[in-house]
Motif scaffolding. Structure first.
Motif, PDB file in Angstrom:
ATOM      1  N   GLY A   1      36.861  44.760  50.345  1.00 27.49           N
ATOM      2  CA  GLY A   1      38.025  45.258  51.067  1.00 27.49           C
ATOM      3  C   GLY A   1      39.281  44.833  50.332  1.00 27.49           C
ATOM      4  N   GLY A   2      40.386  44.749  51.061  1.00 32.75           N
ATOM      5  CA  GLY A   2      41.658  44.385  50.452  1.00 32.75           C
ATOM      6  C   GLY A   2      41.808  42.884  50.263  1.00 32.75           C
ATOM      7  N   THR A   3      43.008  42.477  49.850  1.00 35.62           N
ATOM      8  CA  THR A   3      43.279  41.073  49.548  1.00 35.62           C
ATOM      9  C   THR A   3      42.954  40.132  50.710  1.00 35.62           C
ATOM     10  OG1 THR A   3      44.993  41.691  47.962  1.00 35.62           O
ATOM     11  CG2 THR A   3      45.062  39.445  48.818  1.00 35.62           C
ATOM     12  N   PRO A   4      43.380  40.419  51.948  1.00 37.08           N
ATOM     13  CA  PRO A   4      43.087  39.469  53.031  1.00 37.08           C
ATOM     14  C   PRO A   4      41.589  39.223  53.217  1.00 37.08           C
ATOM     15  CG  PRO A   4      44.757  41.049  53.726  1.00 37.08           C
ATOM     16  CD  PRO A   4      44.218  41.546  52.420  1.00 37.08           C
ATOM     17  N   VAL A   5      40.785  40.270  53.045  1.00 30.96           N
ATOM     18  CA  VAL A   5      39.333  40.124  53.229  1.00 30.96           C
ATOM     19  C   VAL A   5      38.727  39.288  52.106  1.00 30.96           C
ATOM     20  CG1 VAL A   5      37.137  41.368  53.410  1.00 30.96           C
ATOM     21  CG2 VAL A   5      39.194  42.326  54.451  1.00 30.96           C
ATOM     22  N   ALA A   6      39.114  39.579  50.863  1.00 35.96           N
ATOM     23  CA  ALA A   6      38.565  38.840  49.721  1.00 35.96           C
ATOM     24  C   ALA A   6      38.991  37.373  49.776  1.00 35.96           C
ATOM     25  CB  ALA A   6      39.023  39.483  48.413  1.00 35.96           C
ATOM     26  N   HIS A   7      40.248  37.130  50.096  1.00 32.99           N
ATOM     27  CA  HIS A   7      40.749  35.757  50.172  1.00 32.99           C
ATOM     28  C   HIS A   7      40.031  34.986  51.291  1.00 32.99           C
ATOM     29  CE1 HIS A   7      43.583  32.491  49.636  1.00 32.99           C
ATOM     30  NE2 HIS A   7      43.883  32.518  50.918  1.00 32.99           N
ATOM     31  N   ALA A   8      39.852  35.622  52.430  1.00 35.57           N
ATOM     32  CA  ALA A   8      39.142  34.976  53.540  1.00 35.57           C
ATOM     33  C   ALA A   8      37.699  34.668  53.152  1.00 35.57           C
ATOM     34  CB  ALA A   8      39.184  35.868  54.783  1.00 35.57           C
ATOM     35  N   GLY A   9      37.087  35.556  52.351  1.00 35.41           N
ATOM     36  CA  GLY A   9      35.724  35.318  51.890  1.00 35.41           C
ATOM     37  C   GLY A   9      35.614  34.059  51.051  1.00 35.41           C
ATOM     38  N   LEU A  10      36.627  33.812  50.221  1.00 34.01           N
ATOM     39  CA  LEU A  10      36.653  32.578  49.437  1.00 34.01           C
ATOM     40  C   LEU A  10      36.784  31.358  50.347  1.00 34.01           C
ATOM     41  CD1 LEU A  10      38.958  32.955  46.280  1.00 34.01           C
ATOM     42  CD2 LEU A  10      36.502  32.561  46.334  1.00 34.01           C
ATOM     43  N   LEU A  11      37.698  31.425  51.286  1.00 30.36           N
ATOM     44  CA  LEU A  11      37.959  30.273  52.145  1.00 30.36           C
ATOM     45  C   LEU A  11      36.747  29.934  53.011  1.00 30.36           C
ATOM     46  CD1 LEU A  11      41.641  30.958  53.307  1.00 30.36           C
ATOM     47  CD2 LEU A  11      40.840  29.529  51.422  1.00 30.36           C
ATOM     48  N   SER A  12      36.016  30.947  53.450  1.00 31.25           N
ATOM     49  CA  SER A  12      34.856  30.718  54.319  1.00 31.25           C
ATOM     50  C   SER A  12      33.601  30.331  53.551  1.00 31.25           C
ATOM     51  CB  SER A  12      34.570  31.977  55.138  1.00 31.25           C
ATOM     52  OG  SER A  12      34.081  33.018  54.295  1.00 31.25           O
ATOM     53  N   GLY A  13      33.615  30.549  52.219  1.00 32.85           N
ATOM     54  CA  GLY A  13      32.420  30.282  51.420  1.00 32.85           C
ATOM     55  C   GLY A  13      31.475  31.463  51.335  1.00 32.85           C
ATOM     56  N   GLU A  14      31.895  32.623  51.878  1.00 30.89           N
ATOM     57  CA  GLU A  14      31.057  33.821  51.754  1.00 30.89           C
ATOM     58  C   GLU A  14      30.901  34.211  50.290  1.00 30.89           C
ATOM     59  OE1 GLU A  14      31.066  38.573  52.990  1.00 30.89           O
ATOM     60  OE2 GLU A  14      32.638  37.245  53.738  1.00 30.89           O
ATOM     61  N   ILE A  15      31.961  34.018  49.511  1.00 30.09           N
ATOM     62  CA  ILE A  15      31.904  34.243  48.072  1.00 30.09           C
ATOM     63  C   ILE A  15      32.418  32.983  47.369  1.00 30.09           C
ATOM     64  CG2 ILE A  15      32.118  36.758  48.192  1.00 30.09           C
ATOM     65  CD1 ILE A  15      35.100  36.442  47.491  1.00 30.09           C
ATOM     66  N   ASP A  16      32.070  32.847  46.096  1.00 31.22           N
ATOM     67  CA  ASP A  16      32.500  31.703  45.298  1.00 31.22           C
ATOM     68  C   ASP A  16      33.691  32.021  44.400  1.00 31.22           C
ATOM     69  OD1 ASP A  16      30.470  29.645  45.975  1.00 31.22           O
ATOM     70  OD2 ASP A  16      29.084  31.145  45.171  1.00 31.22           O
ATOM     71  N   LEU A  17      33.844  33.293  44.039  1.00 26.79           N
ATOM     72  CA  LEU A  17      34.946  33.662  43.149  1.00 26.79           C
ATOM     73  C   LEU A  17      35.162  35.165  43.195  1.00 26.79           C
ATOM     74  CD1 LEU A  17      33.839  34.981  40.122  1.00 26.79           C
ATOM     75  CD2 LEU A  17      32.789  32.727  40.147  1.00 26.79           C
ATOM     76  N   TYR A  18      36.354  35.598  42.805  1.00 23.39           N
ATOM     77  CA  TYR A  18      36.633  37.032  42.652  1.00 23.39           C
ATOM     78  C   TYR A  18      37.877  37.192  41.773  1.00 23.39           C
ATOM     79  CZ  TYR A  18      40.631  37.322  45.947  1.00 23.39           C
ATOM     80  OH  TYR A  18      41.851  37.199  46.562  1.00 23.39           O
ATOM     81  N   PRO A  19      38.106  38.393  41.211  1.00 26.33           N
ATOM     82  CA  PRO A  19      39.300  38.624  40.384  1.00 26.33           C
ATOM     83  C   PRO A  19      40.528  38.810  41.280  1.00 26.33           C
ATOM     84  CG  PRO A  19      37.589  40.319  40.028  1.00 26.33           C
ATOM     85  CD  PRO A  19      37.242  39.585  41.264  1.00 26.33           C
ATOM     86  N   GLU A  20      41.595  38.081  40.983  1.00 28.49           N
ATOM     87  CA  GLU A  20      42.834  38.241  41.743  1.00 28.49           C
ATOM     88  C   GLU A  20      44.012  38.349  40.771  1.00 28.49           C
ATOM     89  OE1 GLU A  20      44.617  39.530  43.895  1.00 28.49           O
ATOM     90  OE2 GLU A  20      43.836  38.448  45.647  1.00 28.49           O
ATOM     91  N   TYR A  21      45.104  38.893  41.256  1.00 27.94           N
ATOM     92  CA  TYR A  21      46.296  39.122  40.446  1.00 27.94           C
ATOM     93  C   TYR A  21      47.372  38.103  40.811  1.00 27.94           C
ATOM     94  CZ  TYR A  21      43.799  43.459  39.719  1.00 27.94           C
ATOM     95  OH  TYR A  21      42.812  44.369  39.423  1.00 27.94           O
ATOM     96  N   THR A  22      48.054  37.592  39.797  1.00 33.05           N
ATOM     97  CA  THR A  22      49.038  36.544  40.038  1.00 33.05           C
ATOM     98  C   THR A  22      50.146  37.009  40.985  1.00 33.05           C
ATOM     99  OG1 THR A  22      50.163  37.174  37.970  1.00 33.05           O
ATOM    100  CG2 THR A  22      48.595  35.331  37.871  1.00 33.05           C
TER     101      THR A  22
END
Length: 307
Positions: free
Chosen positions: A74-95
């Motif tokens: 999904g969008g940034t909020p979903v990917a970022h939340a996935g990192l914080l929850s531990g659902e994912i370990d890493l993803y590509p993000e833009y500065t």
């Protein structure tokens, strides 16, 4: 005594067999119940993210890690939340996304300053680590055909603003209201008025531009169509748009348990320039190839993967 000796011999043989049959895992990989815990790679929900997510996953597999893919989150909020929850370990993000969307800090046109800020604040606030950024800059941009830009003598956004009354701009409807859209350009470059703004679905921007329906198109720096149609990106001479360099963002605990992640992904980042990413994006958006195929082909050509 004889039974005890036999029992000990059988236990020793069982232990030796287990050592021989246990598959090799990347050094430092976390374990769960004696098995390697996969590194979960995520991505957001658009073409470039699919390609980058696949690249990260393939590079990690080549380095010996077990990888699970959770792309198209999904969008940034979903990917970022996935990192914080531990659902994912890493993803590509833009500065720039990290600075404005996640941290909600003021914009800056200095790539080094933006990277230093997001790296510091992500670790402090979220226990997340930014690895090395790629040279590419997927920032908001304005594009023209090379012929039309030369005809009107337009090379910068300031040049465009000076001739705005003659120009039709084509782009998504929300660009007319976004702070980094027309209102932002007018605030920084002067309160100009276009001849017209043609609001279309984002997928129709470039078709309208090359067909002569508009003079200027709303773009992003690594869109595949820029290279495919030999378009010119106008220089943001007053640095309105922040830099959007891409980098892997990794959970700190995952990185500490798996230090080889950094070496594997940092080796990939320098290869990802605007020109490279434009070409790869167009392989998917224009030539209809699968992101996984495009990612693998590139990594083989770059020598990161074997054929």
């Amino acid at each position: 005594m004889l039974k005890t000796t036999r029992r000990l011999a059988l236990l020793a043989l069982s232990g030796l067999a287990a050592l021989v049959l246990t598959p090799h895992r990347a050094s430092g990989t976390e374990s769960l119940g004696g098995l390697a815990k996969p590194i979960t790679v995520g991505s957001k929900d658009f073409t470039e993210q699919f390609i980058l997510g696949e690249m990260y996953a393939l590079a990690l597999e080549a380095a010996g890690f077990t990888v699970e893919r959770k792309l198209n989150l999904g969008g940034t909020p979903v990917a970022h939340a996935g990192l914080l929850s531990g659902e994912i370990d890493l993803y590509p993000e833009y500065t720039g996304t990290g600075l404005l969307t996640v941290l909600k800090l003021p914009s800056s046109g200095d790539p080094a300053e933006v990277y230093a800020t997001v790296a510091r604040e992500y670790e402090s606030q979220f226990q997340l680590i930014w690895l090395d950024p790629a040279p590419l800059n997927n920032t908001q941009a304005l594009a023209m055909t090379r012929t039309r830009a030369a005809e009107l003598g337009i090379a910068t956004i300031s040049d465009m603003v000076a001739k705005a009354g003659e120009l039709v701009m084509i782009g998504p409807p929300e660009f007319q209201a976004r702070e980094d859209g027309l209102p932002g350009i007018q605030a920084v470059y002067g309160n100009f008025r276009l001849k017209a703004y043609k609001a279309v679905d984002p997928g129709l921007r470039y078709q309208g531009l090359v067909n002569g329906e508009a003079d200027v198109a709303v773009a992003f720096g690594t869109d595949g169509e820029i290279a495919a149609f030999d378009l010119v990106l106008l220089e943001d001479d007053k640095q309105l748009f922040p830099p959007y360099q891409v980098a892997p963002v990794v959970r700190k605990d995952t990185l500490e348990a798996n230090p080889g992640i950094a070496a594997a992904l940092n080796a990939l980042s320098p290869l990802l320039t605007d020109e490279v990413m434009q070409r790869l994006n167009y392989e998917v958006s224009g030539n209809r190839k699968e992101p996984a195929e495009v990612a693998r082909t590139f990594l083989v050509e770059a020598g990161i993967l074997k054929k």
